[in-house]
Design an enzyme around this catalytic site. Structure first.
Site, PDB file in Angstrom:
ATOM      1  N   SER A 143       0.942  -1.257   0.064  1.00  0.00           N
ATOM      2  CA  SER A 143       0.079  -0.048   0.030  1.00  0.00           C
ATOM      3  C   SER A 143       0.813   1.205   0.149  1.00  0.00           C
ATOM      4  CB  SER A 143      -0.646  -0.079   1.394  1.00  0.00           C
ATOM      5  OG  SER A 143      -1.427   1.259   1.363  1.00  0.00           O
ATOM      6  N   TYR A 156      -2.267  -0.908  10.642  1.00  0.00           N
ATOM      7  CA  TYR A 156      -2.379  -0.977   9.078  1.00  0.00           C
ATOM      8  C   TYR A 156      -0.976  -0.490   8.550  1.00  0.00           C
ATOM      9  CZ  TYR A 156      -3.952  -0.791   4.245  1.00  0.00           C
ATOM     10  OH  TYR A 156      -4.126  -1.275   3.086  1.00  0.00           O
TER      11      TYR A 156
HETATM   12  P1  NAD Z   1     -11.463  -6.324  -0.288  1.00  0.00           P
HETATM   13  O1  NAD Z   1     -12.126  -6.046   1.147  1.00  0.00           O
HETATM   14  O2  NAD Z   1     -12.198  -6.046  -1.331  1.00  0.00           O
HETATM   15  O3  NAD Z   1     -10.737  -7.761  -0.052  1.00  0.00           O
HETATM   16  C1  NAD Z   1     -10.190  -8.284   0.892  1.00  0.00           C
HETATM   17  C2  NAD Z   1     -10.144  -9.704   0.887  1.00  0.00           C
HETATM   18  O4  NAD Z   1      -9.395 -10.413   1.914  1.00  0.00           O
HETATM   19  C3  NAD Z   1     -11.401 -10.469   0.914  1.00  0.00           C
HETATM   20  O5  NAD Z   1     -11.430 -11.397  -0.064  1.00  0.00           O
HETATM   21  C4  NAD Z   1     -11.679 -10.977   1.833  1.00  0.00           C
HETATM   22  O6  NAD Z   1     -12.558 -11.866   2.156  1.00  0.00           O
HETATM   23  C5  NAD Z   1     -10.145 -11.308   2.551  1.00  0.00           C
HETATM   24  N1  NAD Z   1      -9.864 -11.469   3.812  1.00  0.00           N
HETATM   25  C6  NAD Z   1     -10.340 -10.681   4.939  1.00  0.00           C
HETATM   26  N2  NAD Z   1      -9.781 -11.370   6.072  1.00  0.00           N
HETATM   27  C7  NAD Z   1      -9.371 -12.486   5.830  1.00  0.00           C
HETATM   28  C8  NAD Z   1      -8.725 -13.600   6.588  1.00  0.00           C
HETATM   29  N3  NAD Z   1      -8.644 -13.495   7.833  1.00  0.00           N
HETATM   30  N4  NAD Z   1      -8.660 -14.774   5.929  1.00  0.00           N
HETATM   31  C9  NAD Z   1      -8.743 -14.850   4.573  1.00  0.00           C
HETATM   32  N5  NAD Z   1      -9.283 -13.663   3.961  1.00  0.00           N
HETATM   33  C10 NAD Z   1      -9.508 -12.852   4.422  1.00  0.00           C
HETATM   34  O7  NAD Z   1     -10.196  -5.144  -0.078  1.00  0.00           O
HETATM   35  P2  NAD Z   1      -9.131  -4.612  -1.312  1.00  0.00           P
HETATM   36  O8  NAD Z   1      -9.415  -3.285  -1.341  1.00  0.00           O
HETATM   37  O9  NAD Z   1      -9.360  -5.474  -2.537  1.00  0.00           O
HETATM   38  O10 NAD Z   1      -7.848  -5.165  -0.296  1.00  0.00           O
HETATM   39  C11 NAD Z   1      -7.077  -6.133  -0.702  1.00  0.00           C
HETATM   40  C12 NAD Z   1      -5.352  -5.704  -0.497  1.00  0.00           C
HETATM   41  O11 NAD Z   1      -5.321  -4.454  -1.045  1.00  0.00           O
HETATM   42  C13 NAD Z   1      -5.368  -5.505   1.010  1.00  0.00           C
HETATM   43  O12 NAD Z   1      -4.121  -6.062   1.390  1.00  0.00           O
HETATM   44  C14 NAD Z   1      -5.353  -4.055   1.267  1.00  0.00           C
HETATM   45  O13 NAD Z   1      -4.691  -3.551   2.503  1.00  0.00           O
HETATM   46  C15 NAD Z   1      -4.494  -3.612  -0.145  1.00  0.00           C
HETATM   47  N6  NAD Z   1      -4.937  -2.177  -0.452  1.00  0.00           N
HETATM   48  C16 NAD Z   1      -6.324  -1.833  -0.582  1.00  0.00           C
HETATM   49  C17 NAD Z   1      -6.317  -0.503  -1.096  1.00  0.00           C
HETATM   50  C18 NAD Z   1      -7.725   0.088  -1.504  1.00  0.00           C
HETATM   51  O14 NAD Z   1      -7.883   1.449  -1.266  1.00  0.00           O
HETATM   52  N7  NAD Z   1      -8.621  -0.447  -1.572  1.00  0.00           N
HETATM   53  C19 NAD Z   1      -5.310   0.347  -1.239  1.00  0.00           C
HETATM   54  C20 NAD Z   1      -3.861  -0.071  -0.810  1.00  0.00           C
HETATM   55  C21 NAD Z   1      -3.958  -1.161  -0.470  1.00  0.00           C
END
Ligand code: NAD
Length: 261
Positions: A143, A156
């Protein structure tokens, strides 16, 4: 060399970035294991749609990424089902926002477990096979918060800085084995989760949709545009390619200029 018939595991791939990565890999002919939470019916429909659309094998493992024994068993199951694990995308992640004095210790532990330690456990289990086969790609979804901080996101930001350090370390350890290890650091990514916040914020701040996006959500992002899940997935596919074989231990920013400021 194409990625066809490579075998991948994408953690946290039932929605958002992880699902986009799983679909992009499948589009390249890669067999994929999905992981993450959700309703069994919805997960099954996502899984079977990937198989039908891309003519690859797609399996699902519901391991809880906060549970080391379940993580090790999942990697084992993928290697058994597919005969190998070539591409590992550590993507599962959660967020919690609170001033540090009110931050629940159990939330800290959960975020460190899911956003950081889970990657150690998958890498630890997947590395022997990748080393033996002399090919592998490990990609961690970090991130912008792996490079800079924001207040109230102590766990985080600590986890994401940690994953950047883990990426460098394992990149060095595996450098002579044909295995690259990198992280992608998105800024604000357009996901259903973000979309759902907009109507409430419009009401509470008396703003238009455009104002919420520009003045609330994208204050830190100079382009004033969201990253898309497809853009993150495309970067992951590039990192899997032969053209990227000399990129390892890197932290690839995709944040509309956020961390350039
Ligand atoms: P999201 O909530 O759409 O997806 C998260 C996924 O992780 C889901 O499939 C959920 O079921 C799974 N998950 C959560 N807890 C879990 C557990 N204990 N065991 C197994 N699976 C689990 O979110 P996203 O935005 O797609 O995020 C994905 C990654 O990207 C994360 O690591 C997040 O920190 C990172 N990220 C997101 C953003 C953003 O703006 N959306 C920005 C930077 C980084």
């Amino acid at each position: 060399m194409s990625l066809k018939s490579r075998k991948a595991l994408v953690t946290g791939s039932t929605s958002g970035i992880g699902l986009a990565c799983a679909r992009a890999l499948a589009a390249e002919g890669v067999d994929v294991c999905l992981n993450g939470f959700g309703s069994p019916a919805e997960i099954e429909s996502v899984r079977s749609a990937i198989e039908a659309e891309f003519k690859v094998r797609c399996i699902y493992n519901g391991a809880d990424m906060s549970k080391p024994a379940q993580i090790a068993a999942m990697v084992d199951d993928v290697e058994t089902a597919f005969g190998a694990l070539d591409i590992l995308i550590n993507n599962a992640g959660i967020q919690f926002v609170s001033p540090v004095e009110d931050f629940p210790p159990e939330k800290w532990d959960q975020i460190i477990a899911i956003n950081l330690s889970s990657a150690f456990h998958t890498i630890r289990a997947a590395t022997p096979g990748m080393k033996a086969r002399k090919w592998g790609r490990i990609i961690n979804t970090a991130s912008a918060h792996s490079l800079v901080a924001s207040p109230y996101k102590s766990a985080y930001v600590a986890a994401k800085h940690g994953i950047a350090g883990l990426t460098k370390t394992i990149g060095l350890e595996l450098a002579t084995f044909g295995v690259t290890v990198n992280c992608i650091s998105p800024g604000y990514v357009w996901t259903p989760l973000v979309e759902r916040q907009i109507p409430d914020t419009m009401k509470t701040r008396n703003m238009t949709r455009e104002e919420v996006i520009e003045k609330v959500l994208l204050t830190a992002q100079p382009t004033k545009q969201f990253v898309t899940v497809e853009q993150v997935a495309a970067a992951a596919i590039f990192l899997c390619s032969d053209a990227a074989s000399q990129i390892t231990g890197a932290n690839i920013s995709m944040d509309g200029g956020w961390t350039a400021a």
